[in-house]
Motif scaffolding. Sequence first.
Motif, PDB file in Angstrom:
ATOM      1  N   VAL A   3       0.838  -1.198   0.000  1.00 53.78           N
ATOM      2  CA  VAL A   3       0.000   0.000   0.000  1.00 53.78           C
ATOM      3  C   VAL A   3       0.874   1.249   0.000  1.00 53.78           C
ATOM      4  O   VAL A   3       1.898   1.305   0.701  1.00 53.78           O
ATOM      5  N   LEU A   4       0.437   2.246  -0.757  1.00 49.88           N
ATOM      6  CA  LEU A   4       1.091   3.564  -0.782  1.00 49.88           C
ATOM      7  C   LEU A   4       0.094   4.625  -0.343  1.00 49.88           C
ATOM      8  O   LEU A   4      -0.952   4.799  -0.980  1.00 49.88           O
ATOM      9  N   VAL A   5       0.401   5.322   0.744  1.00 43.20           N
ATOM     10  CA  VAL A   5      -0.370   6.492   1.169  1.00 43.20           C
ATOM     11  C   VAL A   5       0.336   7.727   0.630  1.00 43.20           C
ATOM     12  O   VAL A   5       1.554   7.866   0.762  1.00 43.20           O
ATOM     13  N   VAL A   6      -0.424   8.622   0.005  1.00 44.61           N
ATOM     14  CA  VAL A   6       0.147   9.833  -0.588  1.00 44.61           C
ATOM     15  C   VAL A   6      -0.155  11.031   0.303  1.00 44.61           C
ATOM     16  O   VAL A   6      -1.322  11.309   0.601  1.00 44.61           O
ATOM     17  N   GLY A   7       0.887  11.729   0.734  1.00 50.59           N
ATOM     18  CA  GLY A   7       0.736  12.919   1.555  1.00 50.59           C
ATOM     19  C   GLY A   7       1.710  12.901   2.718  1.00 50.59           C
ATOM     20  O   GLY A   7       2.368  11.891   2.988  1.00 50.59           O
ATOM     21  N   GLY A   8       1.782  14.023   3.420  1.00 51.72           N
ATOM     22  CA  GLY A   8       2.744  14.128   4.498  1.00 51.72           C
ATOM     23  C   GLY A   8       2.251  14.862   5.723  1.00 51.72           C
ATOM     24  O   GLY A   8       3.050  15.346   6.517  1.00 51.72           O
ATOM     25  N   GLY A   9       0.930  14.944   5.904  1.00 47.79           N
ATOM     26  CA  GLY A   9       0.378  15.695   7.021  1.00 47.79           C
ATOM     27  C   GLY A   9      -0.219  14.809   8.098  1.00 47.79           C
ATOM     28  O   GLY A   9      -0.042  13.592   8.120  1.00 47.79           O
ATOM     29  N   GLY A  10      -0.960  15.441   9.005  1.00 48.34           N
ATOM     30  CA  GLY A  10      -1.572  14.710  10.097  1.00 48.34           C
ATOM     31  C   GLY A  10      -2.601  13.701   9.637  1.00 48.34           C
ATOM     32  O   GLY A  10      -2.715  12.613  10.219  1.00 48.34           O
TER      33      GLY A  10
END
Length: 421
Positions: A3-10
Motif C-alpha cells: 500500500v502507498l499512502v500519498v501525503g505528508g500531514g496529520g
Amino acid sequence: MRVLVVGGGGREHALAWKLAQSPVLETLFVAPGNPGMESLAKCVGIGAEEIDALVEFARAERIDLVVPGPEAPLALGLADRLAAAGIACFGPTEAAARLESSKRFTKEICDEAGIPTAGWASFTDAGAARAYLDEHPAPIVIKADGLAAGKGVVVAATDEEAREAVAAMLEGGLHGASGAEIVIEECLIGTEISLFAICDGEAAVFCGTASDHKRVGDGDTGPNTGGMGAIAPPPAASGAVIGAAMERIVRPALRTMARRGTPFRGFLFAGLMLTASGPRLIEFNVRFGDPECETLLPLLRTDLLPVLADAARGRLDPETRLDWRDGAAATVVMAAKGYPGAYERGHPIDLAGVAGLPETTVFQAGTARRDGALVSAGGRVLAVTATGDDLREAIDRAYVAVRRIGFPGGFCRRDIGAKAV
C-alpha cells in the motif's frame, strides 16, 4: 497487500497509523511522509503532487492500492494515471474530484440531484457580483470556486465584508486562479457537522461524523484555518440526521455522478448544516477531512484496509457497517505561531512527556528532522488526539497531552469541544 499512502500531514499520519494495524498489510509506503510515520511505513521522497514520479514508484514497487490523502493530487488526475497503469486507487478521477475543485460544479450537481443546499450564484465579474450583493444583503457567504487550502471561504457578517471579499478575490487575485470565479451563496443557519462516506462509484458506507473548529482563535474568532481541532461524534449527529444525510445528500450525489459518466470513488466528505428543515449541504470535499481523520480513526475498530481496497475496485458491499468503539474523541491542533498567516519554521518539539498517556496519540503534521531533532516545518504542526468514555474525558485527556508537549514556538485553541459539553 502493498500500500502507498500519498501525503505528508496529520491526516496521512492517521491513515498510515490505521492501515499499519491491518493483518492483510504486507508493506506500507508513504510519499513523502513525515518523521511521525517512520516507525509505521517506509517514507519515500516524492511530493504529493509529483504525479509522474508517484505512478512510476507504484509500478516499480508493485503497489496493490494507493490511498491519496490530500485533494491536490486527485485534482491533478492521480487516480486516472494509476488506473491507466493498472493500479487501484482509493480516490476519485480528476473529473469526479471537481466536487471539491469547483464549488460551482458541486452546486450544479446539487441542482440536478435535488440535494438540499444554499441558494447560490457564480460570478467572474466583480461588478455583477456587487449588483447581486445589492439584492442579497449580509449575512452571506463568498467562496473561491477552486481549491484554496481551506481558506477560500468568507462568511460575511456585513455588506462591507462581503464587498471586500468580492474585491479581494475577483480584483485583488487573493486566491489566484482558484478565485478567478466565485460562488456567492445564502448563509445557512444551524449546527455545522462533517459527515464521511466510503464510496465505490455506486455504493456508499457511512464512515463517521465530526465537528471541526475552523477559526484560529478561542470562541470561534479570527480567520479561518485548515482546522484547529475536532470532536467526534458531535452531539447533534443523531441516527435520524445521519440517515437523512445519506439518503438525501450522499447517495443522490453518487447516482448523479454515475449517470454523468464520472462515478465517484473515495472518501466523500459532506459538510452539512443542520437547519430547522433538516440537513443541507454546505460543500463536498473528495477526501477525508483534516483534522477529522485524526479524530475519527482512533474510534474505528474495523480493519480499514480491506474496505478501502474493495471500494477502490468497485466491489464495496453496500450492507457494510463499520464498527466504532463507544465513547468519543477529541483532537487539539498545535500550530506554529503566526498561523494561518506567516509563521516560523524550525522550532524544537519535545514529545517525551506524552509517552504512556492513556488513549492518546500525537499525529505529526508539519514536522521535520534537523540534525536528528524534531522541529516544526509547517503551519499546523501536531494533531493531539485522545479518546474517552465520553467527550469530556476525551477533551481532558487531549489537553493533558498538550500541556506535556514541549513546543515553545506553537499555540493551540483552548476551547476545542467546549460548546458541545
